[in-house]
Design a protein around this motif. Structure first.
Motif, PDB file in Angstrom:
ATOM      1  N   UNK A 260      -8.036  -3.540  48.497  1.00 46.46           N
ATOM      2  CA  UNK A 260      -9.174  -2.713  48.911  1.00 46.46           C
ATOM      3  C   UNK A 260      -8.915  -1.233  48.638  1.00 46.46           C
ATOM      4  N   UNK A 261      -7.638  -0.824  48.708  1.00 49.80           N
ATOM      5  CA  UNK A 261      -7.285   0.580  48.464  1.00 49.80           C
ATOM      6  C   UNK A 261      -7.166   0.895  46.977  1.00 49.80           C
ATOM      7  N   UNK A 262      -7.284  -0.126  46.115  1.00 44.24           N
ATOM      8  CA  UNK A 262      -7.326   0.113  44.674  1.00 44.24           C
ATOM      9  C   UNK A 262      -6.023  -0.075  43.928  1.00 44.24           C
ATOM     10  N   UNK A 263      -5.019  -0.699  44.539  1.00 43.20           N
ATOM     11  CA  UNK A 263      -3.733  -0.900  43.864  1.00 43.20           C
ATOM     12  C   UNK A 263      -3.745  -2.212  43.074  1.00 43.20           C
ATOM     13  N   UNK A 264      -3.200  -2.164  41.852  1.00 44.30           N
ATOM     14  CA  UNK A 264      -3.181  -3.369  41.007  1.00 44.30           C
ATOM     15  C   UNK A 264      -1.796  -3.689  40.453  1.00 44.30           C
ATOM     16  N   UNK A 265      -0.801  -2.827  40.704  1.00 44.96           N
ATOM     17  CA  UNK A 265       0.577  -3.068  40.256  1.00 44.96           C
ATOM     18  C   UNK A 265       1.487  -2.920  41.467  1.00 44.96           C
ATOM     19  N   UNK A 266       1.981  -4.037  41.988  1.00 48.95           N
ATOM     20  CA  UNK A 266       2.668  -4.009  43.270  1.00 48.95           C
ATOM     21  C   UNK A 266       3.961  -4.809  43.296  1.00 48.95           C
ATOM     22  N   UNK A 267       4.923  -4.279  44.028  1.00 49.84           N
ATOM     23  CA  UNK A 267       6.086  -5.039  44.475  1.00 49.84           C
ATOM     24  C   UNK A 267       5.928  -5.170  45.981  1.00 49.84           C
TER      25      UNK A 267
END
Length: 224
Positions: free
Chosen positions: A120-127
């Motif tokens: 929802x906050x717009x992050x698409x690359x995550x660990x």
């Protein structure tokens, strides 16, 4: 030095461009620092018993989450923190969840809530890092879970497949202090609190502790 215990296996589940799969070996009896390298030899995964929080590399963001259950509450609490490669806070969340049966359920629900928040906050690359080894191992396996929590695990994998890059890592509790502080703070809340690009006051002490530890490590490395 305390003896090593086989209770914190390494695990990582990667999703690159939507092709999610588990790529990891599980070390049940690790050395002081154990390394797991995936089959394609693209990256490695390191986990240490005395681990401190480390920033991600490049344009990937690191999400840490934690959950807690209080005997006097009919609910679990969740803390989430997302930081960049410089350790700066990009987003944070404290929330009071629903009723859960045990700590494993609390952690699985917390991971699900954390991923929803990040998307929802717009992050698409995550660990994504959590300190419950049992839960993180199950998530990282990428396999269908037939337990009572199976539907939540499926929802987590469904959310992960929609991201551009995804990793699930199991870490030590010592590396998860900021998320733990935010979870404990949620005990006093009547509604969710979100911080965007701002350090959450309930976790300032934990954030400063991380900064001091990282500075000391850098100084020790420089002296070597």
């Amino acid at each position: 030095m305390a003896p090593l215990e086989p209770t914190q296996p390494d695990c990582v589940w990667r999703n690159v461009a939507g092709a999610g799969k588990a790529e990891c070996k599980i070390w049940q009896f690790p050395t002081r620092v154990s390394r797991c390298t995936d089959a394609t030899n693209v990256t490695g995964f390191t986990w240490a018993l005395t681990q401190t929080w480390q920033p991600p590399e490049g344009q990937v963001y690191k999400l840490n989450f934690d959950a807690a259950i209080f005997a006097n509450l009919l609910a679990s609490v969740v803390g989430v923190i997302i930081r960049n490669d410089r350790g700066q806070v990009m987003a944070a969340l404290s929330l009071k969840g629903g009723v859960v049966q045990d700590s494993d359920e609390a952690e699985v629900v917390a991971c699900w809530k954390a991923l929803e928040f990040a998307i929802d906050a717009g992050f698409s690359d995550l660990i994504v890092e959590g300190d419950n080894a049992t839960v993180m191992k199950s998530i990282a396996s990428g396999q269908t879970d037939l337990s009572r929590l199976g539907n939540i695990y499926d929802d987590i994998h469904c959310l992960a497949r929609g991201l551009r890059y995804m990793e699930f890592n199991s870490i030590c509790r010592s590396a998860n202090g900021v998320a733990h502080s935010l979870a404990r703070y949620a005990k006093h809340l009547d509604e969710d609190i979100v911080w965007l690009e701002d350090s959450p006051p309930p976790a300032l002490e934990a954030l400063l502790a991380v900064s001091r530890l990282r500075l000391n490590e850098e100084l020790e490395f420089t002296e070597l």
